[in-house]
Enzyme design. Structure first.
Site, PDB file in Angstrom:
ATOM      1  N   GLU A   1     -25.747   2.060 -21.717  1.00  0.00           N
ATOM      2  CA  GLU A   1     -25.181   3.480 -22.433  1.00  0.00           C
ATOM      3  C   GLU A   1     -24.486   4.540 -21.773  1.00  0.00           C
ATOM      4  O   GLU A   1     -25.100   5.589 -21.699  1.00  0.00           O
ATOM      5  CB  GLU A   1     -26.283   3.812 -23.673  1.00  0.00           C
ATOM      6  CG  GLU A   1     -26.622   2.946 -24.512  1.00  0.00           C
ATOM      7  CD  GLU A   1     -27.764   3.403 -25.476  1.00  0.00           C
ATOM      8  OE1 GLU A   1     -27.967   2.827 -26.683  1.00  0.00           O
ATOM      9  OE2 GLU A   1     -28.503   4.576 -25.335  1.00  0.00           O
TER      10      GLU A   1
ATOM     11  N   GLU B   1     -28.378  -3.821 -29.137  1.00  0.00           N
ATOM     12  CA  GLU B   1     -29.257  -3.233 -29.774  1.00  0.00           C
ATOM     13  C   GLU B   1     -28.873  -3.415 -31.229  1.00  0.00           C
ATOM     14  O   GLU B   1     -27.908  -2.450 -31.580  1.00  0.00           O
ATOM     15  CB  GLU B   1     -29.461  -1.811 -29.304  1.00  0.00           C
ATOM     16  CG  GLU B   1     -30.000  -1.895 -27.610  1.00  0.00           C
ATOM     17  CD  GLU B   1     -30.232  -0.589 -27.132  1.00  0.00           C
ATOM     18  OE1 GLU B   1     -30.550   0.220 -27.803  1.00  0.00           O
ATOM     19  OE2 GLU B   1     -30.245  -0.177 -25.992  1.00  0.00           O
TER      20      GLU B   1
END
Length: 682
Positions: A151, A313
């Site tokens: 991320e 995710e």
């Protein structure tokens, strides 16, 4: 070359952290994963100290055991390079690697993403751990690919370490060449900001009234994006060289990062982390909020990068961190709904976060499929149902593509400039959500379309309608692209503040809407914000049954410049009553619409009617609470996804016989969809 995920079937899996659990749990975990229909696990993205417990000493025994055991149970592995969380020995020995606030305060060890991309020693040590891991796992039969870092630009997306200031000067020297060119680009003559030596130049620093030079601030965000891409490139090049048979990607979609450029230059495809419940606690503004359905728009942005992609995710439980339990648990059926929401929009790999809820650390309230007690629960059973379904239909769906006939146009420069410029930044957010809702509630699948420097008109012409709400920064090149699109039959909708800035953020010394004035057939005669004690004016569309529509808090008064321009609406209830607010102009074989305000849901829906656009599947009748999405295969197969986001049953009607792909039954006529239910019709 198109960057897309190529899978033979829809793959399901989960994020797993063996370092968090006793080794005696691993085998049972892997057995149960296979029992649920999972085939892929993601691991190691936060485990640098396990791989390198001391500087220069490497150990792979721990993860060798975990990966070998996963392989024995038929699970494939995605490995993360662990650079999102540097070891304590590293930040202690080399404090210059730490990120620094704009005020000059270093961020310390104890969280994550507390490093900067431009520290030479951090780049050196990140490259070394990446190479060591790639050399060790390049031929492991279980390892199929790599996630770079984790991320990028999450948590924080601004960087002010000394290394960043130095790198910014180098970046500017390469971009502008001379200080004279820099001063001109930044309008530095204003308020005597002119630079006479490169050492005087910095990233933005604290200023009076917290109001930096806007042109400097725009370049800062471009620089931060390039810094993140450079850091990712450092790792991608090592992985390509060392492990050429394993794919390379990263996960995210965060601010101040051109994810399109990064993917085009470095990755095989893009991956996303999907948490729809964020939109239930931070809902969109305006009428009829989309809540978790809004995540379909986020997935559309991902799809603009990779037409098929991975979700690394996927939310499977309630969310929160150690100091807050902020998200409700997914209702029965919602985890399945969100999974198919991702798949409907182009995900061909979905990994749940996470296998078991952490009982240590910051994320003890960020729940996974299994609870702390590791006993059966309803989320486990829901995952089992999804796994069984995808085992049956996954090959049919894989590599089909989302089909849209309209797109909302975006670009990074306006996103970044709009953070500081409250003339157009908030307007764009408001108008974009109005159009997202209009497309969703009218069941018209739509894409996100990012303007890129090398884009051709053919890429635009696959859409019948483009909406570019408030393109404040609008280059001559983009204007020419839009002109060609309309000339060749496209329909283009633009809103207030279009075309009033150049690529540096300077206001053009020309009548608005600047470079697209000819396409739109209008000029802006006057403009105003609505004052705090004033009522917003209204508009009324000619021939519309919708009645008066609020014109919002910002208004441009238009003047028709083309003899063919058609005034579709005028203002009511202001000193500019009777003046044009919305104009339609024929241009070549197409039309351009210009609206001198901020779009709301009512106006967007009226414009959809006016443009003649309608839902592509006319044999399915669904209420607006049910999303309709379409994936098409090159072989001609079409899959219509119906996703019920409502808490109550919804009635639908299928007006011809179709196969329900999820159970193999032929359906037709009236049907009831349960709360959070999913249908896939073929």
């Amino acid at each position: 070359m198109e960057k897309a995920l190529h899978m033979k079937r829809i793959e399901l899996g989960v994020c797993y952290y063996p370092e968090h659990w006793p080794e005696e749990l691993w085998e049972d975990d892997f057995k149960r994963m296979k029992d649920l229909g999972f085939s892929i696990i993601r691991m190691a993205e936060f485990a640098w100290t396990i791989f390198e417990p001391e500087e220069g000493r490497f150990s792979f025994d721990f993860f060798d055991s975990a990966i070998n055991l996963a392989h024995q149970h038929g699970l494939k592995v995605v490995l993360g390079t662990p650079t999102a969380t540097p070891p304590a020995w590293l930040t202690h020995r080399y404090p210059e690697v730490l990120n620094v606030s704009q005020a000059g305060t270093p961020y310390q060890h104890g969280m994550r993403r507390h490093y900067n991309y431009n520290s030479p020693v951090y780049r050196e040590l990140s490259a070394r751990i990446t190479r060591k891991m790639a050399e060790h796992y390049k031929d492991h039969p279980a390892v199929i690919g790599w996630q770079i870092d984790n991320e990028l630009n999450c948590e924080i997306n601004v960087f002010y370490s000394e290394a960043d200031h130095q790198a910014f000067r180098t970046w500017l020297q390469q971009k502008y060449g001379t200080l004279d060119q820099l001063n001109q680009a930044w309008g530095a003559v204003f308020w005597n900001q002119t630079y006479t030596d490169w050492e005087q130049v910095h990233l933005t620093r604290p200023t009076v009234s917290d109001s930096p030079n806007p042109h400097q601030a725009l370049d800062e965000k471009r620089f931060i994006s390039d810094s993140a891409i450079s850091f990712a490139a450092l790792q991608a090049e090592i992985l390509r060289e060392t492990a050429p048979n394993q794919w390379v990607t990263t996960n995210g979609l965060f601010g101040h990062l051109d994810s399109h450029k990064m993917t085009d230059e470095l990755l095989d495809f893009f991956a996303y982390d999907s948490y729809p419940n964020f939109s239930t606690i931070y809902p969109d503004k305006g009428d009829k909020p989309l809540l978790d359905r809004k995540w379909s728009w986020n997935l559309s942005a991902v799809r603009s990068i990779s037409p098929t992609f991975a979700v690394f995710e996927q939310q499977s439980g309630p969310g929160g961190w150690v100091n807050r339990m902020e998200q409700p648990a997914p209702k029965p059926g919602q985890m399945r709904l969100w999974t198919y929401q991702s798949i409907a929009h182009g995900a061909d790999m979905v990994l749940y976060f996470r296998w078991r809820t952490a009982n240590i650390g910051t994320e003890i309230y960020w729940h996974g499929i299994n609870d702390y007690h590791n006993k059966p629960n309803r989320r486990v059973e829901e995952a089992r149902k999804i796994g069984k379904e995808l085992n049956s239909i996954g090959e049919r769906l894989a590599e089909s593509r989302y089909k849209a006939q309209a797109a909302i146009v975006r670009d990074y420069d306006n996103e970044w400039d709009g953070e500081l410029d409250h003339w157009h930044g908030p307007l764009t957010q408001e108008s974009t959500m109005a159009w997202v809702k209009a497309f969703q509630y009218q069941h018209i699948p739509a894409d996100a379309l990012y303007i890129r420097p090398d884009m051709k008109a053919e890429e635009l012409l696959k859409y019948k309608l483009l909406v570019y709400p408030h393109a404040a920064i609008l280059t001559q090149g983009t204007a020419a692209l839009l002109s060609e699109y309309v000339q060749k039959g496209g329909r283009l909708i633009l809103g207030a503040r279009t075309g009033y800035k150049n690529e540096h953020g300077h206001c053009n010394m020309a009548p608005f809407p600047g470079p697209v004035s000819e396409i739109c057939g209008v000029s802006v005669e006057d403009f105003t914000r609505v004052g705090p004690y004033e009522e917003a004016p209204g508009i009324r569309l000619e021939g519309s049954e919708g009645g008066r529509i609020s014109a919002g808090q910002f208004n441009e008064v238009l003047k028709a410049e083309s003899g063919q321009a058609e005034i579709l609406a005028v203002y009511e209830g202001s000193y500019f009553s009777g003046k044009p607010a919305l104009v339609k102009n024929p241009y070549g074989e197409g039309f351009a619409y210009y609206y001198g305000g901020v779009f709301n849901l009512q106006l967007a829906e009226e414009l959809l009617k006016e443009s003649g656009l309608s839902k592509p599947v006319d044999w399915v009748k669904v209420p607006e609470t049910v999303e309709l999405a379409v994936r098409e295969h090159q072989n001609g197969s079409t899959f219509v996804f119906l996703l019920n986001f409502d808490h109550s049953p919804q009635e639908i009607k299928v007006e011809k016989e179709a196969k329900n792909l999820l159970n193999g039954k032929i359906v037709s006529g009236s049907m009831t969809m349960n709360p959070f239910d999913v249908l896939i019709l073929e």
